[in-house]
Design a protein around this motif. Structure first.
Motif, PDB file in Angstrom:
ATOM      1  N   ARG A 361      61.841 -25.329  28.631  1.00 58.63           N
ATOM      2  CA  ARG A 361      60.610 -24.719  27.856  1.00 58.63           C
ATOM      3  C   ARG A 361      59.248 -25.006  28.488  1.00 58.63           C
ATOM      4  O   ARG A 361      58.317 -24.328  28.523  1.00 58.63           O
ATOM      5  N   THR A 362      59.319 -26.146  28.958  1.00 57.13           N
ATOM      6  CA  THR A 362      58.011 -26.694  29.596  1.00 57.13           C
ATOM      7  C   THR A 362      57.570 -25.798  30.739  1.00 57.13           C
ATOM      8  O   THR A 362      56.636 -25.154  31.254  1.00 57.13           O
ATOM      9  N   LEU A 363      58.581 -25.641  31.738  1.00 55.77           N
ATOM     10  CA  LEU A 363      58.484 -25.033  32.874  1.00 55.77           C
ATOM     11  C   LEU A 363      58.274 -23.355  32.629  1.00 55.77           C
ATOM     12  O   LEU A 363      57.122 -22.798  33.054  1.00 55.77           O
ATOM     13  N   VAL A 364      59.082 -22.734  31.580  1.00 59.21           N
ATOM     14  CA  VAL A 364      58.890 -21.298  31.358  1.00 59.21           C
ATOM     15  C   VAL A 364      57.374 -21.152  30.648  1.00 59.21           C
ATOM     16  O   VAL A 364      56.798 -20.083  30.942  1.00 59.21           O
ATOM     17  N   ALA A 365      57.070 -22.081  29.955  1.00 54.82           N
ATOM     18  CA  ALA A 365      55.598 -21.806  29.251  1.00 54.82           C
ATOM     19  C   ALA A 365      54.439 -21.547  30.389  1.00 54.82           C
ATOM     20  O   ALA A 365      53.405 -20.786  30.089  1.00 54.82           O
ATOM     21  N   HIS A 366      54.666 -22.040  31.639  1.00 54.84           N
ATOM     22  CA  HIS A 366      53.576 -21.658  32.707  1.00 54.84           C
ATOM     23  C   HIS A 366      53.858 -20.031  33.000  1.00 54.84           C
ATOM     24  O   HIS A 366      52.836 -19.721  33.764  1.00 54.84           O
ATOM     25  N   VAL A 367      54.886 -19.411  32.800  1.00 53.56           N
ATOM     26  CA  VAL A 367      55.020 -18.134  33.291  1.00 53.56           C
ATOM     27  C   VAL A 367      54.984 -16.945  32.381  1.00 53.56           C
ATOM     28  O   VAL A 367      55.236 -15.663  32.500  1.00 53.56           O
ATOM     29  N   VAL A 368      55.545 -17.576  31.125  1.00 54.44           N
ATOM     30  CA  VAL A 368      55.787 -16.615  29.917  1.00 54.44           C
ATOM     31  C   VAL A 368      54.460 -15.532  29.803  1.00 54.44           C
ATOM     32  O   VAL A 368      54.858 -14.255  29.522  1.00 54.44           O
ATOM     33  N   GLY A 369      53.308 -16.070  29.870  1.00 55.84           N
ATOM     34  CA  GLY A 369      52.505 -14.933  29.642  1.00 55.84           C
ATOM     35  C   GLY A 369      52.355 -13.938  30.707  1.00 55.84           C
ATOM     36  O   GLY A 369      52.094 -12.627  30.222  1.00 55.84           O
ATOM     37  N   HIS A 370      52.873 -14.189  31.845  1.00 53.41           N
ATOM     38  CA  HIS A 370      53.025 -13.113  32.928  1.00 53.41           C
ATOM     39  C   HIS A 370      54.158 -12.195  32.432  1.00 53.41           C
ATOM     40  O   HIS A 370      54.372 -11.040  32.737  1.00 53.41           O
ATOM     41  N   LEU A 371      55.247 -12.887  32.248  1.00 54.36           N
ATOM     42  CA  LEU A 371      56.646 -12.226  31.665  1.00 54.36           C
ATOM     43  C   LEU A 371      56.348 -11.145  30.164  1.00 54.36           C
ATOM     44  O   LEU A 371      57.392 -10.786  30.055  1.00 54.36           O
ATOM     45  N   LEU A 372      55.494 -11.673  29.675  1.00 54.24           N
ATOM     46  CA  LEU A 372      55.547 -11.181  28.088  1.00 54.24           C
ATOM     47  C   LEU A 372      55.408  -9.674  27.926  1.00 54.24           C
ATOM     48  O   LEU A 372      56.489  -9.273  27.146  1.00 54.24           O
ATOM     49  N   PRO A 373      55.024  -8.910  28.827  1.00 56.20           N
ATOM     50  CA  PRO A 373      55.242  -7.470  28.777  1.00 56.20           C
ATOM     51  C   PRO A 373      56.555  -7.084  29.036  1.00 56.20           C
ATOM     52  O   PRO A 373      57.027  -6.077  28.602  1.00 56.20           O
ATOM     53  N   LEU A 374      57.336  -7.750  29.510  1.00 58.73           N
ATOM     54  CA  LEU A 374      58.772  -7.490  29.983  1.00 58.73           C
ATOM     55  C   LEU A 374      59.750  -7.996  28.854  1.00 58.73           C
ATOM     56  O   LEU A 374      60.661  -7.570  28.636  1.00 58.73           O
ATOM     57  N   LEU A 375      59.187  -9.212  28.190  1.00 56.48           N
ATOM     58  CA  LEU A 375      60.143  -9.990  27.399  1.00 56.48           C
ATOM     59  C   LEU A 375      59.877  -9.280  25.850  1.00 56.48           C
ATOM     60  O   LEU A 375      61.081  -9.299  25.050  1.00 56.48           O
ATOM     61  N   ALA A 376      58.608  -9.119  25.523  1.00 58.42           N
ATOM     62  CA  ALA A 376      58.315  -8.643  23.996  1.00 58.42           C
ATOM     63  C   ALA A 376      58.382  -7.119  23.956  1.00 58.42           C
ATOM     64  O   ALA A 376      57.383  -6.521  24.528  1.00 58.42           O
ATOM     65  N   LYS A 377      59.338  -6.711  23.365  1.00 59.83           N
ATOM     66  CA  LYS A 377      59.577  -4.998  23.291  1.00 59.83           C
ATOM     67  C   LYS A 377      58.335  -4.855  22.065  1.00 59.83           C
ATOM     68  O   LYS A 377      58.325  -5.497  21.134  1.00 59.83           O
ATOM     69  N   PRO A 378      57.772  -3.575  22.111  1.00 57.85           N
ATOM     70  CA  PRO A 378      56.897  -3.178  20.921  1.00 57.85           C
ATOM     71  C   PRO A 378      57.533  -2.950  19.711  1.00 57.85           C
ATOM     72  O   PRO A 378      58.802  -2.389  19.863  1.00 57.85           O
ATOM     73  N   GLY A 379      56.868  -2.913  18.689  1.00 53.58           N
ATOM     74  CA  GLY A 379      57.593  -2.580  17.330  1.00 53.58           C
ATOM     75  C   GLY A 379      56.467  -2.973  16.115  1.00 53.58           C
ATOM     76  O   GLY A 379      55.479  -3.887  16.443  1.00 53.58           O
ATOM     77  N   ALA A 380      56.493  -2.208  15.109  1.00 49.77           N
ATOM     78  CA  ALA A 380      55.651  -2.566  14.223  1.00 49.77           C
ATOM     79  C   ALA A 380      56.646  -2.546  12.982  1.00 49.77           C
ATOM     80  O   ALA A 380      57.299  -1.597  12.528  1.00 49.77           O
ATOM     81  N   PHE A 381      56.210  -3.495  11.819  1.00 52.66           N
ATOM     82  CA  PHE A 381      57.186  -3.593  10.724  1.00 52.66           C
ATOM     83  C   PHE A 381      56.408  -3.871   9.343  1.00 52.66           C
ATOM     84  O   PHE A 381      55.855  -4.980   9.406  1.00 52.66           O
ATOM     85  N   ALA A 382      56.285  -2.962   8.515  1.00 53.63           N
ATOM     86  CA  ALA A 382      55.808  -3.264   7.058  1.00 53.63           C
ATOM     87  C   ALA A 382      56.649  -3.522   6.379  1.00 53.63           C
ATOM     88  O   ALA A 382      57.401  -2.587   5.744  1.00 53.63           O
TER      89      ALA A 382
END
Length: 431
Positions: A361-382
């Protein structure tokens, strides 16, 4: 000519029947045998050299990676990620006691596309208004990520900058009479007098624990002016110079990867100005809503995908809604006494996969910001629940085509006004 001694020596070593003219070829054969014997030695030497180079490269990479393996990014850069308690680990999405993954949308929360019909308002003008509020005359209030308060009068279709409450990153807010009470992630709990434009700090520290409020996130206001609000973590929020604003998404991700469960629900007492802690030990405390009878208050625990309810008479906290099918952000009270929960992004398997491994988790934390567009799918939930916490209604944009990063849902006069953490607009949709 060869000497007699040399001819005698060659006669002994050359094959039977070979002539003197075969000497050159015989000598070449001897040299070829030597070459064959030396070839494996050279190949082994080449392999050894390659292995040494690889080992040297690995050692250099390890030396370079040491800071990334032993320290998280700012504001958690004083330590590596910490082990996640088993109770927390078991409740992340996909784990044995957590939300189902892939999520199950069923019953009153069955899939639909109702949020795709939402209208975008003030696109390109109001950026990152996490919440929205309506005044008694119908005026819409928005507060962008830079600290500007926008007002839109009914029927005008226009939004104008009215006040500035920065610097910092304001998040949740509520109108209470002619006051706008603001959860500022960097400055604490604020109050803007909309009659005079004066801004004051109500609280920036819990009086009972003397712990500063470094990440105030959301709030709700009781009729007597008492404010119930969340502090997401004990750490602060990062300013991102390239983005030009305080990046609460980065700070959220660092909290997630660090395993830091220091979120709190607090109360500011209007009569005394005193701030006290109601609940602590939450893994990213977020949305807050007071029940219609004001006997209890809700607080979202984002990293566990659930909502707590705190009895204000006894101080006892219980789980109100559990195993939500989306990552929850804000919660607001509906006119009928139920509650709207804003799902900001779809659930992800990443927390479950990484939870047992602090170093990873420590290592991935340094790159997750750059990978976020690939990892986090868009969506909205009310998601709506009734006063007892049972599913009651839902509106979705499952692909994020029209609405995404939904952070607050406010119901007024048959409409839902939608705050948007990451977009440059707010939205409205008819119920």
């Amino acid at each position: 000519r060869p000497s007699p001694a040399l001819r005698a020596l060659e006669a002994k070593i050359r094959p039977p029947g070979a002539t003197f003219s075969d000497r050159a070829g015989h000598r070449a054969g001897i040299n070829s045998d030597r070459a064959r014997r030396l070839k494996p030695d050279r190949k082994q030497a080449q392999q050894t050299t390659a292995m040494l180079k690889l080992a040297a490269a690995a050692a250099a990479a390890a030396l370079l990676a040491v800071p990334y393996a032993t320290r998280l990014p700012y504001p958690y850069d004083d330590a590596a990620a910490q082990p996640v308690a088993d109770a927390f680990r078991r409740r992340v999405a996909g784990a044995e006691d957590g939300s189902a993954f892939p999520p199950a949308f069923e019953g009153a929360w069955a899939p639909n596309d109702r949020l795709t019909k939402a209208a975008r308002l003030f696109e390109g003008q109001v950026k990152g208004s996490e919440s929205v509020a309506t005044l008694e005359d119908g005026t819409l209030v928005m507060l962008d990520r830079e600290g500007w308060v926008f007002l839109s009068k009914p029927g005008t279709g226009k939004a104008s900058k009215q006040w500035y409450v920065g610097p910092g990153r304001p998040l949740g807010f509520h109108a209470h009479g002619d006051k706008l009470v603001i959860a500022c992630s960097t400055k604490g709990l604020l109050e803007l007098d909309m009659a005079t434009g004066k801004l004051r700090v109500l609280s920036n520290m819990a009086d009972d624990t003397r712990v500063p409020l470094n990440y105030v996130n959301d709030l709700d206001v009781a009729k007597n002016g008492d404010v119930y609000f969340s502090s997401s973590t004990a750490r602060g929020v990062v300013y991102a110079p390239r983005k030009g604003f305080h990046d609460t998404m980065h700070s959220y991700l660092m909290n997630l990867f660090s395993g830091d469960a220091t979120g709190r629900l607090l109360k500011y007492e209007a009569a005394t100005g005193r701030t006290t802690t109601l609940v602590d030990g939450l893994w990213y405390a977020n949305g807050v809503a007071v029940a219609r009878d004001e006997k209890s208050v809700l607080v979202v625990e984002t990293n566990q995908n659930r909502v707590h309810r705190v009895d204000l008479a006894t101080g006892i906290s219980e789980i109100f809604v559990d195993k939500l099918p989306a990552v929850p952000d804000g919660v607001t009270r509906a006119p009928d006494g139920g509650f709207w929960i804003a799902g900001v992004v779809p659930l992800s398997p990443l927390p479950r996969l990484l939870a047992p491994y602090p170093r990873l988790r420590t290592l991935v934390a340094h790159v997750v910001g750059h990978l976020l567009p690939l990892l986090a799918k868009p969506g909205a939930f009310a998601l709506k629940v009734d006063a007892a916490g049972a599913p009651a209604d839902a509106l979705y944009d499952l692909k994020g085509a029209r609405v995404r990063t939904l952070s607050a849902v406010v119901e007024t006069d048959g409409k839902l006004w939608l705050g948007n953490l990451g977009g440059d607009f707010v939205s409205v949709v008819d119920l």
